[in-house]
Each structure stands twice: as C-alpha cells, then as structure tokens.
Scaffold this motif. Structure first.
Motif, PDB file in Angstrom:
ATOM      1  N   GLU A  70       3.141 -15.517   5.980  1.00  0.00           N
ATOM      2  CA  GLU A  70       2.313 -14.432   6.515  1.00  0.00           C
ATOM      3  C   GLU A  70       2.666 -13.101   5.859  1.00  0.00           C
ATOM      4  O   GLU A  70       1.776 -12.317   5.497  1.00  0.00           O
ATOM      5  N   ALA A  71       3.960 -12.842   5.676  1.00  0.00           N
ATOM      6  CA  ALA A  71       4.374 -11.611   4.996  1.00  0.00           C
ATOM      7  C   ALA A  71       3.834 -11.580   3.571  1.00  0.00           C
ATOM      8  O   ALA A  71       3.342 -10.546   3.091  1.00  0.00           O
ATOM      9  N   TRP A  72       3.891 -12.731   2.882  1.00  0.00           N
ATOM     10  CA  TRP A  72       3.345 -12.824   1.526  1.00  0.00           C
ATOM     11  C   TRP A  72       1.852 -12.539   1.521  1.00  0.00           C
ATOM     12  O   TRP A  72       1.348 -11.793   0.671  1.00  0.00           O
ATOM     13  N   ASP A  73       1.121 -13.118   2.464  1.00  0.00           N
ATOM     14  CA  ASP A  73      -0.330 -12.951   2.488  1.00  0.00           C
ATOM     15  C   ASP A  73      -0.716 -11.488   2.686  1.00  0.00           C
ATOM     16  O   ASP A  73      -1.693 -11.011   2.092  1.00  0.00           O
ATOM     17  N   VAL A  74       0.043 -10.771   3.504  1.00  0.00           N
ATOM     18  CA  VAL A  74      -0.227  -9.349   3.733  1.00  0.00           C
ATOM     19  C   VAL A  74      -0.012  -8.541   2.453  1.00  0.00           C
ATOM     20  O   VAL A  74      -0.858  -7.736   2.046  1.00  0.00           O
ATOM     21  N   VAL A  75       1.125  -8.768   1.794  1.00  0.00           N
ATOM     22  CA  VAL A  75       1.432  -8.039   0.553  1.00  0.00           C
ATOM     23  C   VAL A  75       0.418  -8.375  -0.531  1.00  0.00           C
ATOM     24  O   VAL A  75      -0.061  -7.496  -1.268  1.00  0.00           O
ATOM     25  N   PHE A  76       0.065  -9.646  -0.630  1.00  0.00           N
ATOM     26  CA  PHE A  76      -0.895 -10.104  -1.629  1.00  0.00           C
ATOM     27  C   PHE A  76      -2.258  -9.441  -1.418  1.00  0.00           C
ATOM     28  O   PHE A  76      -2.874  -8.914  -2.358  1.00  0.00           O
ATOM     29  N   ALA A  77      -2.742  -9.450  -0.201  1.00  0.00           N
ATOM     30  CA  ALA A  77      -4.041  -8.851   0.100  1.00  0.00           C
ATOM     31  C   ALA A  77      -4.045  -7.353  -0.182  1.00  0.00           C
ATOM     32  O   ALA A  77      -5.050  -6.806  -0.655  1.00  0.00           O
ATOM     33  N   ASP A  78      -2.925  -6.688   0.108  1.00  0.00           N
ATOM     34  CA  ASP A  78      -2.850  -5.238  -0.131  1.00  0.00           C
ATOM     35  C   ASP A  78      -3.154  -4.885  -1.584  1.00  0.00           C
ATOM     36  O   ASP A  78      -3.803  -3.874  -1.872  1.00  0.00           O
ATOM     37  N   LEU A  79      -2.669  -5.711  -2.515  1.00  0.00           N
ATOM     38  CA  LEU A  79      -2.873  -5.408  -3.930  1.00  0.00           C
ATOM     39  C   LEU A  79      -4.365  -5.388  -4.275  1.00  0.00           C
ATOM     40  O   LEU A  79      -4.839  -4.515  -5.003  1.00  0.00           O
ATOM     41  N   TYR A  80      -5.107  -6.359  -3.758  1.00  0.00           N
ATOM     42  CA  TYR A  80      -6.560  -6.375  -3.981  1.00  0.00           C
ATOM     43  C   TYR A  80      -7.250  -5.233  -3.244  1.00  0.00           C
ATOM     44  O   TYR A  80      -8.076  -4.515  -3.815  1.00  0.00           O
ATOM     45  N   LEU A  81      -6.917  -5.054  -1.967  1.00  0.00           N
ATOM     46  CA  LEU A  81      -7.612  -4.049  -1.170  1.00  0.00           C
ATOM     47  C   LEU A  81      -7.319  -2.638  -1.671  1.00  0.00           C
ATOM     48  O   LEU A  81      -8.210  -1.771  -1.657  1.00  0.00           O
ATOM     49  N   ASP A  82      -6.103  -2.395  -2.126  1.00  0.00           N
ATOM     50  CA  ASP A  82      -5.785  -1.087  -2.706  1.00  0.00           C
ATOM     51  C   ASP A  82      -6.599  -0.851  -3.980  1.00  0.00           C
ATOM     52  O   ASP A  82      -7.096   0.260  -4.217  1.00  0.00           O
ATOM     53  N   ALA A  83      -6.731  -1.904  -4.811  1.00  0.00           N
ATOM     54  CA  ALA A  83      -7.534  -1.775  -6.033  1.00  0.00           C
ATOM     55  C   ALA A  83      -8.994  -1.520  -5.680  1.00  0.00           C
ATOM     56  O   ALA A  83      -9.663  -0.692  -6.313  1.00  0.00           O
ATOM     57  N   LEU A  84      -9.501  -2.233  -4.680  1.00  0.00           N
ATOM     58  CA  LEU A  84     -10.892  -2.050  -4.273  1.00  0.00           C
ATOM     59  C   LEU A  84     -11.129  -0.640  -3.749  1.00  0.00           C
ATOM     60  O   LEU A  84     -12.124   0.016  -4.108  1.00  0.00           O
ATOM     61  N   GLU A  85     -10.233  -0.146  -2.907  1.00  0.00           N
ATOM     62  CA  GLU A  85     -10.400   1.206  -2.373  1.00  0.00           C
ATOM     63  C   GLU A  85     -10.307   2.253  -3.474  1.00  0.00           C
ATOM     64  O   GLU A  85     -11.018   3.266  -3.438  1.00  0.00           O
ATOM     65  N   SER A  86      -9.448   2.025  -4.465  1.00  0.00           N
ATOM     66  CA  SER A  86      -9.371   2.950  -5.606  1.00  0.00           C
ATOM     67  C   SER A  86     -10.694   2.959  -6.370  1.00  0.00           C
ATOM     68  O   SER A  86     -11.181   4.008  -6.791  1.00  0.00           O
ATOM     69  N   ASP A  87     -11.279   1.757  -6.541  1.00  0.00           N
ATOM     70  CA  ASP A  87     -12.547   1.662  -7.261  1.00  0.00           C
ATOM     71  C   ASP A  87     -13.673   2.360  -6.500  1.00  0.00           C
ATOM     72  O   ASP A  87     -14.549   2.988  -7.111  1.00  0.00           O
ATOM     73  N   LEU A  88     -13.656   2.262  -5.182  1.00  0.00           N
ATOM     74  CA  LEU A  88     -14.713   2.862  -4.365  1.00  0.00           C
ATOM     75  C   LEU A  88     -14.507   4.355  -4.155  1.00  0.00           C
ATOM     76  O   LEU A  88     -15.439   5.065  -3.768  1.00  0.00           O
ATOM     77  N   SER A  89     -13.292   4.831  -4.421  1.00  0.00           N
ATOM     78  CA  SER A  89     -12.971   6.232  -4.166  1.00  0.00           C
ATOM     79  C   SER A  89     -13.617   7.154  -5.189  1.00  0.00           C
ATOM     80  O   SER A  89     -13.796   6.805  -6.352  1.00  0.00           O
ATOM     81  N   SER A  90     -13.956   8.339  -4.732  1.00  0.00           N
ATOM     82  CA  SER A  90     -14.483   9.370  -5.642  1.00  0.00           C
ATOM     83  C   SER A  90     -13.364  10.224  -6.225  1.00  0.00           C
ATOM     84  O   SER A  90     -13.625  11.143  -7.000  1.00  0.00           O
ATOM     85  N   ASP A  91     -12.134   9.923  -5.862  1.00  0.00           N
ATOM     86  CA  ASP A  91     -10.981  10.673  -6.357  1.00  0.00           C
ATOM     87  C   ASP A  91     -10.691  10.265  -7.795  1.00  0.00           C
ATOM     88  O   ASP A  91     -10.327   9.112  -8.056  1.00  0.00           O
ATOM     89  N   PRO A  92     -10.830  11.173  -8.769  1.00  0.00           N
ATOM     90  CA  PRO A  92     -10.573  10.807 -10.170  1.00  0.00           C
ATOM     91  C   PRO A  92      -9.115  10.454 -10.438  1.00  0.00           C
ATOM     92  O   PRO A  92      -8.798   9.859 -11.473  1.00  0.00           O
ATOM     93  N   GLY A  93      -8.223  10.817  -9.530  1.00  0.00           N
ATOM     94  CA  GLY A  93      -6.813  10.506  -9.719  1.00  0.00           C
ATOM     95  C   GLY A  93      -6.449   9.081  -9.334  1.00  0.00           C
ATOM     96  O   GLY A  93      -5.325   8.643  -9.588  1.00  0.00           O
TER      97      GLY A  93
END
Length: 263
Positions: A70-93
């Motif tokens: 379960e701990a692995w699944d949480v960390v694993f999902a974070d990597l994708y979700l963080d990338a997705l949120e970065s892609d959807l963000s309007s923040d150029p940084g």
C-alpha cells in the motif's frame, strides 16, 4: 540531467496515506478535467480502475507485506499524479519529466490504446524504479530475505495487471470501434499485453538495483543514472508511435528498458 529532483529518501513506511486517499485524489482530478482532454482522461480512468484492483488484491491477502504494498502504491501513484498536475498547470515553472511530457503531448487523434501505452511507458519504465526506491530502505536492500520478499510482492502485481487486461481492452473498444483485424487479433493482443508487462517489470527490478547502487555512492551519481533512465524511457516513444500492430510488436521486441552497466 533529469528534472525529477534529488534521489528519493530510502523507504521507511512513514507516509500514512492510504490507497483510499489516492483514489480520492484521482477522482477529484478526473471530475475537474475538461472533456476535451480525452487522452488524459482515458489514462487517468484506466489508472483509477487499476488502483482499485490493487486495493482489492491487498484486502484479499494476495501479498506478503500488504502494508508495504500500500505504501508503494501511494508513492507510485504520486509520481504520475504530480506529473499530470504539472502538465495541467499554467505555472511555467512546473514541468513534468520528459517521458510524461512526450506522452501528454502526443496527438489527441491517436488510438486510445496508443495513449495508454505511452502512459504505461512513462509510469512503469521511468516512475516505477523511483517508487520502489522510495519504499525500500537501504537496510532492506542489504537484507537478502527482506529484499526477496519485496521482489515477490513486486512480481505479484503482474497478476493484478494481467487480470485487468481483458476488462481494459473492452473499455478501450467501447471508446473507439475496432477494425476487423483488431477483433481477430484480440486474443493474441491480450496475451501479448500480459507478456510485455511481465518483461517490463523484470527490467524495472534490474533498474531499481542499478539506481540503488548509484544512490549509495552520491546524489550526483544517482542523478546521472536517473537521467539515463529518462532518456531510455523517452526513446521508447518512437516504438509506440510506429504504425502496425503495436502490442504484437512489443511482445516480440519487448516493452521495458534496461540501464546498461555503468561506464
């Protein structure tokens, strides 16, 4: 140099978030995502269903160490979700790692299967070794008994994913009608999917051990090796976009990427 930051802390299981928290985050993102981003919505929905399947497997006692999985699944999902949120963000940084940028930037008119494979490439080939490093401590890497248990639970994920192949194939077919050739090849494609996911995960374990050796030496050594993995994962995009029966081609040529010996 990779853009994904410093080497992850050796796993200590201190993150008390659950898969339920991950499902809530995924659901909120899916609900808020515009319908126009069809490919991103499709992959996120696929991931959400797979995450629920992993949760059911954990509750069903299919793993040696369910708390670790379960701990692995949480960390694993974070990597994708963080990338997705970065892609959807309007923040150029904010910027997703290159394999994810290429996956998110693929033409929307690609077949749904191609978009899913692009996401799987970024998430398994690039993200998964990093996730394993985040939940396996240096002491566990040095303990053959514990490490073997981690490896077995890692392999058991194959069974969960293989169990989802037919259902996800049907889901993709509902999004876009299959050609006659696709319908004829469906049984072969399903076997190919199971085979290439298993092959990719074996290479993931190899890459995890390579990254761990680099992490033990220095943050700089780790960054170099992770950068190599990022390049290999990004280069896989060309194979996934080439014309023809992609699953059958991957079953023959392989899906995973493997870090070479250090120079």
């Amino acid at each position: 140099m990779t853009e994904s930051g410093p080497a992850p802390e050796a796993g200590t299981h201190q993150d008390k978030r659950s898969i339920a928290d991950v499902v809530d985050r995924m659901t909120a993102l899916l609900d808020a995502m515009p319908e126009s981003l069809e490919s991103r919505r499709s992959f996120l929905a696929t991931y959400l269903r797979t995450t629920r399947a992993v949760d059911a497997a954990i509750r069903g006692g299919e793993f040696e160490d369910p708390e670790w999985v379960e701990a692995w699944d949480v960390v694993f999902a974070d990597l994708y979700l963080d990338a997705l949120e970065s892609d959807l963000s309007s923040d150029p940084g904010r910027s997703a790692p290159r394999p994810w940028r290429l996956a998110f930037g693929a033409p929307e008119d690609l077949a749904p299967l191609r978009h899913v494979l692009l996401g799987i490439n970024a998430h398994i080939n690039y993200d998964l070794p990093q996730a394993l490093l985040g939940v396996i401590s240096d002491a566990e890497f040095a303990d053959p008994v514990v490490l073997a248990s981690r490896a077995r639970d890692h392999e058991r994920i194959d069974g969960v994913l293989s169990g989802r192949v037919a259902a996800e194939d049907a889901e993709l077919a509902s999004q876009k009608a299959k050609s006659l050739l696709d319908r004829v090849l469906t049984p072969l494609n399903r076997r190919a999917s199971t085979r290439f996911l298993r092959e990719a995960r074996r290479k993931v374990w190899h890459n995890t051990l390579e990254l761990q050796r680099a992490r033990l030496r220095s943050p700089e050594a780790y960054a170099v090796r992770l950068g190599e993995l990022e390049v290999l994962s990004a280069a896989r995009i060309a194979d996934l976009l080439a014309p023809g029966q992609v699953l059958l081609r991957l079953a023959v040529a392989g899906f995973g990427v493997q870090l070479p010996p250090e120079a």
